[in-house]
Structure formats: structure tokens, C-alpha cells
Design a protein around this motif. Structure first.
Motif, short mmCIF file in Angstrom:
data_model
loop_
_atom_site.label_atom_id
_atom_site.label_comp_id
_atom_site.label_asym_id
_atom_site.label_seq_id
_atom_site.Cartn_x
_atom_site.Cartn_y
_atom_site.Cartn_z
N LEU A 90 -21.51 21.50 4.94
CA LEU A 90 -20.27 22.01 5.53
C LEU A 90 -19.21 22.24 4.46
N SER A 91 -19.12 21.34 3.50
CA SER A 91 -18.15 21.51 2.41
C SER A 91 -18.47 22.73 1.57
N PHE A 92 -19.76 23.02 1.41
CA PHE A 92 -20.16 24.21 0.66
C PHE A 92 -19.59 25.47 1.30
N PHE A 93 -19.75 25.61 2.62
CA PHE A 93 -19.26 26.80 3.30
C PHE A 93 -17.73 26.82 3.36
N MET B 115 -15.57 29.83 1.76
CA MET B 115 -15.10 30.82 2.72
C MET B 115 -13.69 30.59 3.26
N LEU B 116 -13.14 29.38 3.17
CA LEU B 116 -11.87 29.10 3.83
C LEU B 116 -10.73 29.99 3.35
N VAL C 103 -0.83 26.39 0.70
CA VAL C 103 -1.01 25.19 -0.12
C VAL C 103 -2.04 24.27 0.53
N ILE C 104 -1.99 24.12 1.84
CA ILE C 104 -2.96 23.28 2.56
C ILE C 104 -4.36 23.85 2.44
N VAL C 105 -4.50 25.16 2.61
CA VAL C 105 -5.81 25.80 2.53
C VAL C 105 -6.42 25.61 1.13
N VAL C 106 -5.65 25.88 0.10
CA VAL C 106 -6.16 25.77 -1.27
C VAL C 106 -6.50 24.31 -1.61
N SER C 107 -5.67 23.38 -1.17
CA SER C 107 -5.93 21.96 -1.47
C SER C 107 -7.20 21.48 -0.79
N PHE C 108 -7.37 21.81 0.49
CA PHE C 108 -8.56 21.38 1.19
C PHE C 108 -9.81 22.05 0.63
N THR C 109 -9.69 23.30 0.19
CA THR C 109 -10.81 23.99 -0.45
C THR C 109 -11.23 23.28 -1.72
#
Length: 535
Positions: free
Chosen positions: A319-322, A326-327, A413-419
Motif C-alpha cells: 500500500l505504501s508503494f502505491f 501516486m498520491l 504539505v500534508i500530501v508531500v509529507s505523507f508521501t
């Protein structure tokens, strides 16, 4: 299914790009000791670390000389096992001693080392010196003796700096090849474990060992690996990546087709499954081939804890790979082209955040991703004491400042951090780096074509992966081609008592790993309680 060697990957340079060193001509040794020493001095350029030690005229007829490289030999071993026995020997002082008899006496009785070899040419003599041997030259003989006295400084066995585990061995390979083979021998005490050594690199002469189990490893894969190693024509091998790129499949594909690790238990586990280990002298990182896509999501810790926990963690990795790949692209595509897919409340919140942002979502995401990659590289290159502090503080300060300045939105910022966090979940660093590259491509396509571009990119990527091979093994095996009975250790990790056979992915044949499992019965507590209650 037999391996299909459809890719010729022994990368041979064109004629005008060949290394600038001519093929050496074999030059035999002379019967004259002084002529041999003079030729050897000219060959090594009178280097200061090459020691020429004339012992003196022990006999009236046969003076001797020792040659070794200071720093590559064990000085105590040279003194005690070679120099002292030669100077104290009385047999060499017999008047009727011939040169041949003296040579044989030194080889068989006087010199007390475990490994001796005869040398007949200057090329083999020089190569022996660079491996840490002491060469013994005698007057009247066109042969020399090489005594194993290697004893250079080497790093002790420590805990792996990468591929860390909570429960499992804490040993890692070192830069010494013999230490690596010994660590494998400790784990696989089988006479079927074979070690083959090669010398690659015209100038570096790097020792490389392939390790496999006879009868388990596929002979066709072994033959192809030997062919690719023998086809390497380079003047240097300074690390494992040199070999990985020179013998790997796929050409310009970003996906790795050979695993690398510094853990002996990981190499041992792969060898037991039919893979071939490749150990390189001078680097702690070893290689495993052939390797399929799903091998890069497996960790040695999966087999050191319960199967249910291991299966859960493995699903988290996929799941982390995708998510990592993709996020950001999905965020760009949805906020730019497909706002109708977002709930109204969330859409209003995102629109309010982006009201003062002067850049489109694509530029915003590229700025944040590049900034984070710069911070990560700075944290790696900075001194160890302040590197983590620089990366963490830099990310917090820059992120907060960018939001307050209106350059980026808080959601980005949230999207990039979680990615980034999801990217660190991947156990193989080579696969994690692939995701970093694909993420930028997918963001660009999402910013131009939206979700249609993302789906088209994924289809092209899947077709590309389905066409890859690793030493003849399909890269997506056992999913494509589908083999259901081999899926017990792919997406989840089945219990050990269920995996009785070795999957025929890298092995020559499907063989049993265990024949039977002891039957476990619940304890009979009733009789025990009766005994406890009795007076």
C-alpha cells in the motif's frame, strides 16, 4: 518453465571504447635471482611500499630474496613463518644441495604457512604480491614460491547500517571477501554450498565470488551468470553497483533486477531458495540474482516473527508503494481536472487554502517534492551528528514558512509529507529510489492529462514490467505468469508449516524444504487438575 534467455546483457564496449591497457604477454621468470629482482622492480615502478628483502647467502650457491608489499602482509607471520625458518635452517647449508632440492625443501618443510603456490611468470608473481602474499625467489630457479601471509587491516563485523531489524541477527558483511564467505558457511553447513571466485577489472583485479547450492540453483541461470561475468571488459570494479549494472537485465529500465544487501542472513535465505549470491571484495553490499519484483518488498524480519504480523506489514508495504508513487499525482489531477470527485465541504476547504497561492497545483507539488529531496540529500551528506537535525528542522521550518507566505497550501504539505513517509516503508532502497523517479513522471502526466494520463501511465508501466526478465525469470513471476501455489510468500507470508516446498521461481526444481511438521495436541488438563487436588 525453463528460463528464457532473451536478453544478451554482457555489456561489451565498442572497439574504440576498450580500456587503454593492452593484453599482457606472459613473461617467464629467469634462472638469475638478480635479473628477476630487477625486472620486478621495473614492473612495480620502484614503489616505496614494495619490500625487497635479501636474506643473504645462506648457502654458497643459492642466495634467496623475499618480496612483499608492506601493509598487505602480516609482518609477524612473515618473520616467524618464513624469515626465521629460512635463516635458522641447517639443511640448506649442505654442500651437496642443488637448486632444485633447495627449492623443494623450502616449499615442503621449511616455510610454515598453510597455503603455498608455485609461480612461473612475472604476471602471476605481481598478482600474487597484490593479494598479500610473500614471494620467495631463489638463485638458479626459474620458478618462485608464493606464501600466504595476507594480513591487512579490516573492519570488524558490526550491525548493518541499512536493512535494520528488531528481531534477527545483528551481523553484516564487511569489505573482506573471506569474512563474507565465512559468514555464509556458518549459516549453511552443507557440502552442496559452492563458492566460485573470479577476478574482474584489468587494473583493480577485484575478487568476486558467486555462492550457490548445488542441485538447488538452476544450472542454466548459473551458466548465464558465468557468461556475463566472463564477458565483462573493464579496468575497474570498485563496488557492487559496477557488477549490478554490467550484468543486470532490462537495459534502461528504472526497476532493479538484482537485489543488494549487506545482511548475511538475507543472502543465505536467498541461496536456500535457489538464488545465487554475488560477493564483491572491497564492499559490504552483496547481490542476489535472479530477483523478481516481489523480492524487493520482503524483509528478513518477516521470517523472524509471527506470520500474521508479517503478512500485515507486507500488505502495508505494498500500500505504501502505491501511495508513495501516486498520491501527489492524484491530488494534482483531482484538484485541477476532476473537482467533482471531491466532497463539497472538502472542496470548499481546499479552495480556501489555495486562494492566495499563485502557482497551479503541478508547480506547487514539484516545488515541495524537490525541496524535500534536497533536504533529504543534505541530511545524508551533512556530518552524522547534525544531519538528522538539519533535515527535520529544515522540513518543519520551510514547510511552515511556505504556508504562511502563501507559496503552497497546507494540504500540499500534508500530501508531500505523507508521501515521503510511505517511501521510507519500502525495505529495499533501490526500489524506493525507483518510486521517487516515477513519482515525478506521474505528477507531470497528471498535470497535463489528469486521471486519464495516470491510468495510461500505469498501463504502460505494467506492460513494461511484464516484459522484464532477471536472468531469464519473468519479473512479475509468480503473478504473471500466474502460479497460484507459489503465492504463499508474495503478498502475505504463510506460516512456515504451510510452506513445505521451495517455489520454482529461481530454483532448478520445486523441492521440499521440510517433509513433515510435528503434530501439536492440546494438553490434557483434566488429569493434571485431579492430581493437583489429590492430597
Amino acid at each position: 518453465m525453463k528460463p528464457l534467455f532473451t536478453f544478451n546483457n554482457s555489456k561489451k564496449a565498442p572497439k574504440n571504447d576498450q580500456p587503454d591497457r593492452a593484453v599482457p604477454v606472459s613473461r617467464p621468470l629467469s634462472h638469475s635471482l638478480e635479473a628477476n629482482l630487477l625486472e620486478l622492480q621495473q614492473g612495480v615502478g620502484k614503489s616505496s611500499d614494495v619490500v625487497f628483502r635479501r636474506i643473504g647467502q645462506i648457502t654458497d650457491k643459492f642466495p634467496l630474496a623475499l618480496v612483499y608489499i608492506n601493509g598487505l602482509v602480516n609482518s609477524d607471520k612473515v618473520n616467524q613463518a618464513i624469515l626465521q625458518p629460512l635463516t635458522e635452517s641447517t639443511d640448506l647449508k649442505e654442500k651437496e644441495m642443488t637448486a632444485e632440492a633447495a627449492f623443494n625443501l623450502i616449499q615442503d618443510q621449511i616455510v610454515k604457512v598453510s597455503d603455498m603456490a608455485e609461480l612461473k611468470t612475472f604476471e602471476t608473481l605481481q598478482a600474487s604480491l597484490f593479494e598479500g602474499n610473500t614471494v620467495i625467489l631463489t638463485e638458479g630457479m626459474n620458478r618462485a614460491l608464493a606464501a600466504d601471509t595476507a594480513g591487512w587491516e579490516k573492519r570488524s563485523i558490526t550491525e548493518p547500517s541499512s536493512h535494520g531489524v528488531i528481531r534477527g541477527p545483528k551481523e553484516s558483511f564487511t569489505e573482506d571477501l573471506r569474512t563474507g564467505t565465512a559468514l555464509l558457511r556458518r549459516r549453511i553447513k552443507s557440502p552442496d554450498l559452492r563458492v566460485e571466485e573470479y577476478k574482474i577489472g584489468q587494473r583493480t583485479q577485484t575478487s568476486i565470488a558467486i555462492v550457490y547450492l548445488k542441485g538447488i540453483a538452476d544450472e542454466e541461470v548459473l551458466a548465464e551468470l558465468r557468461r556475463r561475468l566472463n564477458g565483462i571488459n573493464t579496468d575497474r570494479v570498485l563496488g557492487s553497483n559496477y557488477i549490478e549494472e554490467l550484468i543486470g537485465d532490462g537495459g534502461l529500465t528504472p526497476f532493479p533486477t538484482i537485489q543488494n544487501t549487506e545482511r548475511p542472513d538475507a543472502i543465505a535465505g536467498g541461496v536456500l531458495e535457489g538464488q545465487i549470491g554475488i560477493l564483491i571484495d572491497g564492499t559490504p553490499f552483496s547481490l542476489l540474482a535472479p530477483s523478481v519484483f516481489f523480492n524487493f518488498f520482503q524483509s528478513v524480519e518477516d521470517y523472524n516473527q509471527r506470520f500474521d504480523i508479517s503478512s500485515f506489514l507486507r500488505i502495508i508495504r505494498y500500500l505504501s508503494f502505491f501511495v508513495s508513487m501516486m498520491l501527489p499525482a492524484l491530488y494534482i489531477a483531482i484538484t485541477t481536472f476532476h473537482q467533482e470527485m471531491v466532497p463539497t465541504t472538502l472542496l470548499v476547504s481546499l479552495a480556501a487554502q489555495r486562494e492566495g497561492v499563485p502557482f497551479p497545483a503541478l508547480i506547487e507539488a514539484l516545488m515541495m517534492e524537490l525541496t524535500f529531496d534536497v533536504l533529504r540529500e543534505a541530511g545524508v551528506r551533512m556530518p552524522r551528528a547534525i544531519g538528522p537535525a538539519i533535515s527535520i528542522v529544515g522540513a518543519l521550518v520551510l514547510g511552515q514558512a511556505a504556508v504562511q507566505a502563501g507559496l503552497v497550501s497546507a494540504a500540499m504539505v500534508i500530501v508531500v509529507s505523507f508521501t515521503a513517509i510511505c517511501n521510507f516503508v519500502i525495505p529495499a532502497q533501490t526500489m524506493a529510489n525507483v518510486i521517487r523517479l516515477l513519482r515525478f513522471l506521474m505528477m507531470l502526466i497528471a498535470g497535463i492529462l489528469g486521471l486519464f494520463g495516470i491510468m495510461s501511465f500505469l498501463i504502460v508501466l505494467l506492460i513494461h514490467m511484464a516484459g522484464l526478465h532477471s536472468f531469464g525469470v519473468p519479473y512479475l513471476k509468480p503473478v504473471a505468469p500466474m502460479t497460484p501455489r507459489y503465492l504463499k510468500d508474495i503478498f502475505i507470508r504463510a506460516p512456515h508449516w504451510m510452506m513445505k516446498t521451495r517455489p520454482k521461481i529461481a530454483a532448478a526444481q520445486e523441492t521440499q524444504k521440510q517433509s513433515s511438521v510435528p503434530e501439536v495436541k492440546p494438553a490434557d488438563r483434566s488429569s493434571q487438575h485431579k492430581e493437583d487436588d489429590s492430597p
